[in-house]
Scaffold this active site. Structure first.
Site, PDB file in Angstrom:
ATOM      1  N   ARG A  22       0.844  -1.189   0.000  1.00  0.00           N
ATOM      2  CA  ARG A  22       0.000   0.000   0.000  1.00  0.00           C
ATOM      3  C   ARG A  22       0.878   1.237   0.000  1.00  0.00           C
ATOM      4  NH1 ARG A  22      -5.787  -0.531   2.838  1.00  0.00           N
ATOM      5  NH2 ARG A  22      -6.311  -2.594   2.067  1.00  0.00           N
ATOM      6  N   SER A 137     -24.083 -10.536  14.500  1.00  0.00           N
ATOM      7  CA  SER A 137     -23.320  -9.438  13.896  1.00  0.00           C
ATOM      8  C   SER A 137     -23.494  -9.437  12.384  1.00  0.00           C
ATOM      9  CB  SER A 137     -21.833  -9.616  14.251  1.00  0.00           C
ATOM     10  OG  SER A 137     -21.036  -8.608  13.683  1.00  0.00           O
ATOM     11  N   SER A 189     -19.429   1.775   5.647  1.00  0.00           N
ATOM     12  CA  SER A 189     -18.381   2.676   5.176  1.00  0.00           C
ATOM     13  C   SER A 189     -17.928   2.433   3.751  1.00  0.00           C
ATOM     14  CB  SER A 189     -17.172   2.604   6.110  1.00  0.00           C
ATOM     15  OG  SER A 189     -16.619   1.297   6.114  1.00  0.00           O
ATOM     16  N   LYS A 248     -14.972  12.136  11.738  1.00  0.00           N
ATOM     17  CA  LYS A 248     -15.570  12.237  10.404  1.00  0.00           C
ATOM     18  C   LYS A 248     -16.452  13.483  10.333  1.00  0.00           C
ATOM     19  CE  LYS A 248     -14.795   7.389   9.467  1.00  0.00           C
ATOM     20  NZ  LYS A 248     -13.888   7.156  10.610  1.00  0.00           N
ATOM     21  N   THR A 277      -4.355   3.585  27.942  1.00  0.00           N
ATOM     22  CA  THR A 277      -3.835   4.463  26.893  1.00  0.00           C
ATOM     23  C   THR A 277      -3.966   5.918  27.314  1.00  0.00           C
ATOM     24  OG1 THR A 277      -3.845   4.856  24.500  1.00  0.00           O
ATOM     25  CG2 THR A 277      -5.982   4.781  25.584  1.00  0.00           C
TER      26      THR A 277
END
Length: 417
Positions: A22, A137, A189, A248, A277
């Site tokens: 990529r 799901s 998406s 977004k 984190t």
């Protein structure tokens, strides 16, 4: 050769690796002049118009958002100082969580450093408690959802994409006394299509299932005050937990969940991607707060996005260019060939100064490659027309199959964006 490297290569040739590598285009977005940007390719800078950004409403350059971030930096500096548990909770985090809970009509909300970690961390906890939970799901759910469910250890049943009959078939066959969790996105998406939320809510009610909906590509853009698709449909209260992003429609970075206080508290306590984190910098939280508040009171950007999406849908239909859905602002032109998709992207860039990224495996299955086009609120009508004209020319030059050639099922009635 190093044994670990040899194991990774697993017989792959240099050609195999080159084909799957990529490459990323350097983009310097221009605040106040976006969607124009400076692109650096092979050491050369050129001006491009960006058509694949997730900053759908242009809030990344909103002056109120910028001012809020600058003020927070002047007051608090650039970092948060630690995790939320260890000195990293700032008043802007608290204000933003309260605002997000209010937007979605939920008791509480919790911030994460990204949408990915919000899904992964939340679902690891929520699907794993109680231990005998059964999860249902959607087949097209995002990688972060898949990872969270995997890490939860819960038994997962995958229903065909947006197929509520298959969902009910699976859930009806499950033991009645087992806890059940249904997980779906609202706007998907890659395809841009929208989930049949009312039908999913009906099934959840019928079988006593908890629900978790991912509104990442909807918050800010749809519904009253930008609360998402479920709010647009007037059924937000029928879903237990909503997950969203700040990266977004809101133009910054970060993710969140909103839902019942008890469930949010459980995630706050046990989600490893939250506990272990560093928290969002206060300036990011301040900017996101300004963006959420702005979009709660302004419909201008949502209307512009809707108009540009409808215009592009119509122009592509007229040009016989196949695309996956008219449901939303995500317009995925179907190419179906990795090499052709990359060539189309490159020609749009080289000839027209248009940047739209080709999407290949593993983001989509091999053979289903797309140009994932995202007209935004900051594109002008003439920009949309010029883009469609340029794409049509490239489509013809590369002899990419058209709607007619593919006998493509055309949908002409779109949901209002």
């Amino acid at each position: 050769m190093n044994v670990h490297l040899a194991s990774y290569l697993n017989g792959k040739t240099a050609e195999d690796l080159a084909a799957s590598k990529r490459e990323f285009l350097e983009i310097g977005r221009r605040s106040g002049n976006y969607p124009l940007a400076t692109a650096r390719h092979d050491g050369v800078d050129s001006e491009v118009s960006v058509w694949c950004s997730n900053d759908y409403l242009g809030m990344g350059q909103n002056r109120q958002v910028i001012a809020a971030m600058q003020a927070a930096i002047n007051t608090h500096g650039v970092g948060s100082g630690g995790s939320r548990n260890i000195g990293g909770t700032n008043h802007y985090h608290v204000l933003l969580e309260s605002e997000l809970a209010d937007v979605h009509g939920k008791e509480a909300a919790l911030l994460f450093t990204s949408g990915y970690t919000a899904n992964e961390g939340s679902l690891t906890v929520l699907a794993g408690t109680p231990k005998d939970t059964l999860v249902f799901s959607d087949a097209k759910n995002h990688a972060s959802i898949i990872d969270g469910l995997r890490h939860s250890g819960a038994k997962k049943h995958v229903f065909r994409h947006n197929d509520v009959a298959h969902l009910e078939e699976l859930i009806a066959a499950a033991p009645a006394d087992r806890p059940k969790l249904i997980v779906a996105e609202t706007v998907y998406s890659m395809s841009g299509n929208v989930a049949p939320l009312a039908a999913i809510a009906d099934i959840a009610d019928k079988y006593g299932a908890t629900t978790f909906i991912d509104e990442v590509h909807a918050v800010g853009m749809y519904g009253p005050q930008g609360a998402g698709i479920a709010a647009r449909e007037g059924i937000a209260d029928r879903f237990t937990v909503v997950m969203g992003t700040l990266a977004k429609g809101f133009g910054t970075v970060g993710g969140y969940i909103a839902g019942p206080a008890a469930l949010v508290d459980a995630v706050r306590t046990y989600a490893r991607s939250f506990v272990f984190t560093t928290s969002l910098p206060p300036a990011i939280a301040a900017g996101a707060l300004a963006s959420v508040r702005y979009l709660r009171s302004s419909d201008v950007e949502r209307k512009l996005l809707a108009e540009n999406a409808r215009l592009l849908h119509g122009l592509l239909l007229a040009a016989d260019i196949p695309f996956l859905s008219t449901d939303s602002h995500i317009v995925s032109a179907f190419v179906g060939d990795d090499d052709l998709c990359k060539r189309a992207s490159r020609l749009l860039f080289e000839r027209h100064g248009i940047y739209v990224q080709s999407i290949n495996a593993p983001s989509v299955p091999a053979g289903e490659e797309i140009l994932r086009i995202a007209p935004s609120a900051v594109h002008e009508q003439k920009d949309v027309e010029n883009f469609a004209h340029a794409l049509h020319g490239i489509w013809k030059e590369l002899d990419i199959p058209t709607m007619s050639a593919r006998n493509w099922p055309v949908r002409t009635a779109a949901h209002d964006a």
